[in-house]
Structure formats: C-alpha cells, structure tokens
Design a protein around this motif. Structure first.
Motif, PDB file in Angstrom:
ATOM      1  N   PRO A  88       1.053  -1.291  -0.107  1.00  0.00           N
ATOM      2  CA  PRO A  88      -0.042   0.076  -0.032  1.00  0.00           C
ATOM      3  C   PRO A  88       0.856   1.196   0.074  1.00  0.00           C
ATOM      4  O   PRO A  88       2.080   1.299   0.601  1.00  0.00           O
ATOM      5  N   GLU A  89       0.230   2.145  -0.348  1.00  0.00           N
ATOM      6  CA  GLU A  89       0.899   3.541  -0.595  1.00  0.00           C
ATOM      7  C   GLU A  89       1.538   4.210   0.793  1.00  0.00           C
ATOM      8  O   GLU A  89       0.759   4.240   1.712  1.00  0.00           O
ATOM      9  N   GLY A  90       2.701   4.513   0.687  1.00  0.00           N
ATOM     10  CA  GLY A  90       3.577   4.995   1.999  1.00  0.00           C
ATOM     11  C   GLY A  90       3.972   4.045   2.835  1.00  0.00           C
ATOM     12  O   GLY A  90       4.231   4.405   3.882  1.00  0.00           O
ATOM     13  N   VAL A  91       3.659   2.622   2.767  1.00  0.00           N
ATOM     14  CA  VAL A  91       3.764   1.684   3.664  1.00  0.00           C
ATOM     15  C   VAL A  91       5.321   1.105   3.501  1.00  0.00           C
ATOM     16  O   VAL A  91       5.540   0.744   2.557  1.00  0.00           O
ATOM     17  N   THR A  92       6.040   1.079   4.479  1.00  0.00           N
ATOM     18  CA  THR A  92       7.212   0.395   4.679  1.00  0.00           C
ATOM     19  C   THR A  92       7.044  -1.027   5.234  1.00  0.00           C
ATOM     20  O   THR A  92       6.711  -0.906   6.577  1.00  0.00           O
ATOM     21  N   LEU A  93       7.106  -2.056   4.738  1.00  0.00           N
ATOM     22  CA  LEU A  93       6.968  -3.280   5.157  1.00  0.00           C
ATOM     23  C   LEU A  93       7.896  -3.581   6.458  1.00  0.00           C
ATOM     24  O   LEU A  93       9.304  -3.515   6.161  1.00  0.00           O
ATOM     25  N   ASP A  94       7.288  -4.158   7.539  1.00  0.00           N
ATOM     26  CA  ASP A  94       8.378  -4.239   8.614  1.00  0.00           C
ATOM     27  C   ASP A  94       9.397  -5.297   8.409  1.00  0.00           C
ATOM     28  O   ASP A  94      10.252  -5.465   9.244  1.00  0.00           O
TER      29      ASP A  94
ATOM     30  N   ALA B  57       8.776   5.216  -4.566  1.00  0.00           N
ATOM     31  CA  ALA B  57       8.719   3.679  -3.743  1.00  0.00           C
ATOM     32  C   ALA B  57      10.074   2.982  -3.869  1.00  0.00           C
ATOM     33  O   ALA B  57      10.883   3.555  -4.671  1.00  0.00           O
ATOM     34  N   THR B  58      10.493   1.963  -3.169  1.00  0.00           N
ATOM     35  CA  THR B  58      11.666   1.394  -3.000  1.00  0.00           C
ATOM     36  C   THR B  58      11.515  -0.036  -3.119  1.00  0.00           C
ATOM     37  O   THR B  58      10.786  -0.643  -2.170  1.00  0.00           O
ATOM     38  N   LEU B  59      12.210  -0.808  -3.658  1.00  0.00           N
ATOM     39  CA  LEU B  59      12.433  -2.291  -3.729  1.00  0.00           C
ATOM     40  C   LEU B  59      13.718  -2.829  -3.851  1.00  0.00           C
ATOM     41  O   LEU B  59      14.419  -2.447  -4.396  1.00  0.00           O
ATOM     42  N   HIS B  60      13.838  -3.369  -2.736  1.00  0.00           N
ATOM     43  CA  HIS B  60      15.302  -4.042  -2.269  1.00  0.00           C
ATOM     44  C   HIS B  60      15.014  -5.788  -2.777  1.00  0.00           C
ATOM     45  O   HIS B  60      14.041  -6.091  -2.104  1.00  0.00           O
ATOM     46  N   HIS B  61      15.882  -6.347  -3.631  1.00  0.00           N
ATOM     47  CA  HIS B  61      15.424  -7.688  -4.128  1.00  0.00           C
ATOM     48  C   HIS B  61      16.785  -8.399  -4.087  1.00  0.00           C
ATOM     49  O   HIS B  61      17.817  -8.029  -4.523  1.00  0.00           O
ATOM     50  N   LEU B  62      16.694  -9.633  -3.371  1.00  0.00           N
ATOM     51  CA  LEU B  62      17.784 -10.499  -3.104  1.00  0.00           C
ATOM     52  C   LEU B  62      17.576 -11.912  -3.237  1.00  0.00           C
ATOM     53  O   LEU B  62      16.686 -12.396  -3.139  1.00  0.00           O
TER      54      LEU B  62
END
Length: 421
Positions: free
Chosen positions: A154-160, A209-214
C-alpha cells in the motif's frame, strides 16, 4: 525438422497443462500467445545472438530439478515466508495470512490466485524492455506458471520485514511474482531454493517507492531460468542482488525501465563457479526519463571448467537527458580451464549523459597473495581473503548490512569447499 521434434514434447506438455491444470484458466489468452512465441523461437542455440555463450540442449518438460547440499541463505531471516513445493504454495508452511494483514494479496483459490493484479500489470506498457530481444524462457514461464504471489504494497507503507519466496521440491515447475509497490512504499523481497525451473517477476515501483531484491541461487545444482521485469517511477529505487554458485546452468535476465525522472536502478551479482558450472547474467536497462541513474556490477570467481557470461546493455532514449549509466563486469579465473565471456553494450540517443562500461579478466594478484602468505596465511587462506574482497565489491551494493553478511558467509563457505576438493 529437428526444431519441430525438439519442441513437440513442450507442445504436448502445454496442451496437457491447459486441459488439466486448475491454474490454466487464469490468463488463458496471454498463456497461449506466450507459448506460441516460445514454440516459434525454440530452445536457444548458439545461432541466437543473445544465447551464443549459453546454448540450451536436451531440455525436456518432464525433467526434475536438482539441488545442491547446503543451507538456505535466508533460513533464519525474520520474514514473511512463502514456501512453494513442486509448483504450489504450501499454506501450512507459509505466512500468507500474516502478509495479507499488512499488504494486499490476491486470492489463492486455484486459478484465481492473482486475478486482477495480474491483468493490471500485464496491461501496463514496459517500453524498451521486450522488443529488443526475444526471451523464450520468460514466455515459457508466462505460459505455464502454476502458482506464485501477487501483492500490492500500500501507498506509503514500509513493510516491517522482508517477503521471502522459497522454492522447494523436485518438479520442474514455473512460478511467478506480480508486485505493485505503490507510491512512497518500501519492501524487501528475498528468493531462494532450487525448486523451480523458471521464475518470472513483473514489478512496478511507483513514484518515490523502493524495492530491495535479493536472490540466492547457491542450492541450484541443475538448471534454472529467471526473468525479472521492473518499471521504476519518478524518484523511485530498485536495488537487486543475486548470488550464484555451482549450477549446471543458470540464466538470469533482468530488464529494467527507468520510467520516471530521478529514478535509480542498481543490478549486481556475485558468481562463484567450480567444475562445469555455467552462469549467465543478462541485464537490459532502458532509460526513458531524465536525471536517472543505473548501475550494473557483476563479479565472477571461476575454477575448474566453470563459465560465467555477462551481457549488459544501457539503452538511453532521446530525451532521457542527464542519464548516469555505469556498468562493470570483472572475473577472476582460478584455473586455466575457466572462462568468462562479456558483452557490454551502450545505445544512446541523448546528448547530455554520462555512460560507461568496463570489463576485466585475470588471475588473483600474485603480489597480494605473496604478501598475505608472508604474514602467516596459508595459500588457501590467502586466496580466500582475496576472493572475499573481490566479491565484496558486488555485495556492498546491498543496502542492508545484515543481508550483506549473509552473502559473505556463503562466499566463505564456497571457498572452504573449494579448498577441500
């Protein structure tokens, strides 16, 4: 005739899938079109320009995946864990309910598991990404995927905590990720396991937005193909890192579209190979907007008859001014039989850009090795330290220091295993 015979088992498998699999009705038209492209292309050979270093021979749809002994790199990371076994989600071992409480996850009841989300992303244009090169295994994945995950942050949410996609089992399955990271949101996605022949991901990263993928491919002993398509919005960020080791054949394709001004797209990989390993990282970054930055950093350490391939392209459209595109691929060869093939490309139609690429191949620095040995290190210890420092330049592209350490531990384990052979 040979091509027709080679593809006949795949046609039979696809027809059986469409007739019998509960997932087939979702996106049936897209599936048929994708399989048609796969069938027309055929299994890649050296005659296909982007497969000349990575030909595919003798692959059949009824093969089993092969797994190396070793621990899951992300096994004890606190994450929303989604486990897929033989191409289906294992709900009993997955944190699906917990993830659904913090993000929008599509239904999981058979063919409707990502109805709506899939269609929304499929209908989005990804300019500059797919028309340049045919991508047969991305088409195969779209045609025959059985399960996966569809999620909107969702908009503005940083997943914990991260979302961890775990692939297990022996069936040569096809799994898919559809993800929308809404405006200003942030999420980390982890992937591990050998239990998939192909994985496909379509990801839209909206403005800010930001996506970190490993991705860890250290358990794959046989064959695995991946395709990741990402669209990066204005002031948005994509950071992707993959660690590969000792597979018979891995091909990772990453296609990134910088669609909004001031976006950032970073693709990095560490490759470690012994024996008859063949690992191919193919990256295509299309700059469509102004003031965007992209980085491609690929480091390979190869022993025995191992081969690493890097094909990287920076494409800058007219009008994408102030683009900063950087690309580096480097390999250390630990034996005379190891091989590294690099194909860097720049295609630029804007006149106010900074774009560069470089590629080097060589052995470990004998002077540095001698220095370490003179300070009490054994030859194996000296080589391990030098390899760790070399690979670390790619690992440092990971923003999370704890996840950096996970990758370093895997690199250390690989060097210890090499020393005992």
């Amino acid at each position: 005739m040979d091509s027709i015979n080679t593809m006949s088992p795949w046609r039979e498998a696809f027809d059986a899938f469409m007739a019998n699999d509960e997932a087939a009705e979702m996106g049936a038209k897209s599936r048929a079109e994708a399989f048609g492209r796969f069938e027309a292309h055929g299994l890649p050979t050296r005659r296909h320009e982007y497969w000349k270093y990575t030909p595919v021979r003798g692959m059949t749809p009824d093969g089993e995946v092969s797994t190396r002994e070793g621990a899951d790199t992300f096994a004890d990371v606190d994450a929303y864990r989604l486990v897929f076994t033989d191409g289906r989600i294992d709900m009993a071992r997955s944190d699906h309910a917990a993830l659904s409480a913090v993000a929008e996850v599509a239904g999981v009841d058979g063919a409707l598991w990502m109805d709506g989300v899939f269609n929304a992303l499929q209908n989005r244009d990804i300019p500059g990404a797919m028309f340049q090169v045919e991508r047969p295994f991305a088409d195969l994945n779209l045609a025959m995927f059985t399960d996966g995950l569809a999620v909107r942050i969702p908009e503005g949410v940083t997943l914990d905590k991260p979302i961890h996609l775990r692939y297990e089992g022996i069936v040569a399955s096809h799994l898919r990720l559809e993800m929308l990271v809404a405006r200003g949101a942030s999420v980390t996605v982890l992937e591990s396991g050998a239990g998939a022949l192909t994985t496909g991901a379509e990801i839209v990263i909206e403005d800010g937005a930001t996506l970190h993928h490993l991705r860890s491919q250290t358990e794959v002993a046989g064959t695995q193909f991946t395709a990741l398509y990402a669209t990066v919005g204005a002031e948005a960020t994509l950071n992707s890192f993959t660690l590969c080791a000792d597979a018979a054949l891995i091909r990772n394709e990453t296609i990134v579209t910088m669609a909004g001004d001031n976006g950032s797209g970073n693709i990095a990989a560490g490759v470690m190979g012994m024996d008859d390993t063949l690992i191919d990282n193919t990256v295509y970054v299309s700059h469509e907007a102004e003031h965007c930055e992209s980085r491609q950093v690929i480091k390979s350490v190869l022993d025995g008859k191992a081969k690493s391939v890097f094909q990287g392209k920076i494409f800058v459209r007219k009008g994408a001014q102030k683009t900063d595109g950087y690309q580096i691929s480097q390999a250390v060869l630990l034996s005379d039989g190891a091989e590294f093939n690099a194909k860097p490309e720049l295609e630029i139609y804007a006149d106010d850009v900074i774009c560069s690429h470089g590629s080097t191949t060589g052995a470990l620095d004998e002077v540095a090795k001698f220095y370490l040995r003179s300070r009490g290190c054994t030859e194996a210890e000296a080589e391990a330290l030098l390899v760790a420092a070399f690979i670390d330049e790619a690992i440092l592209e990971i923003s999370d220091e704890a996840l950096q350490d996970r990758m370093r531990e895997t690199t250390d384990t690989w060097m210890r295993e090499r020393a005992t052979r």
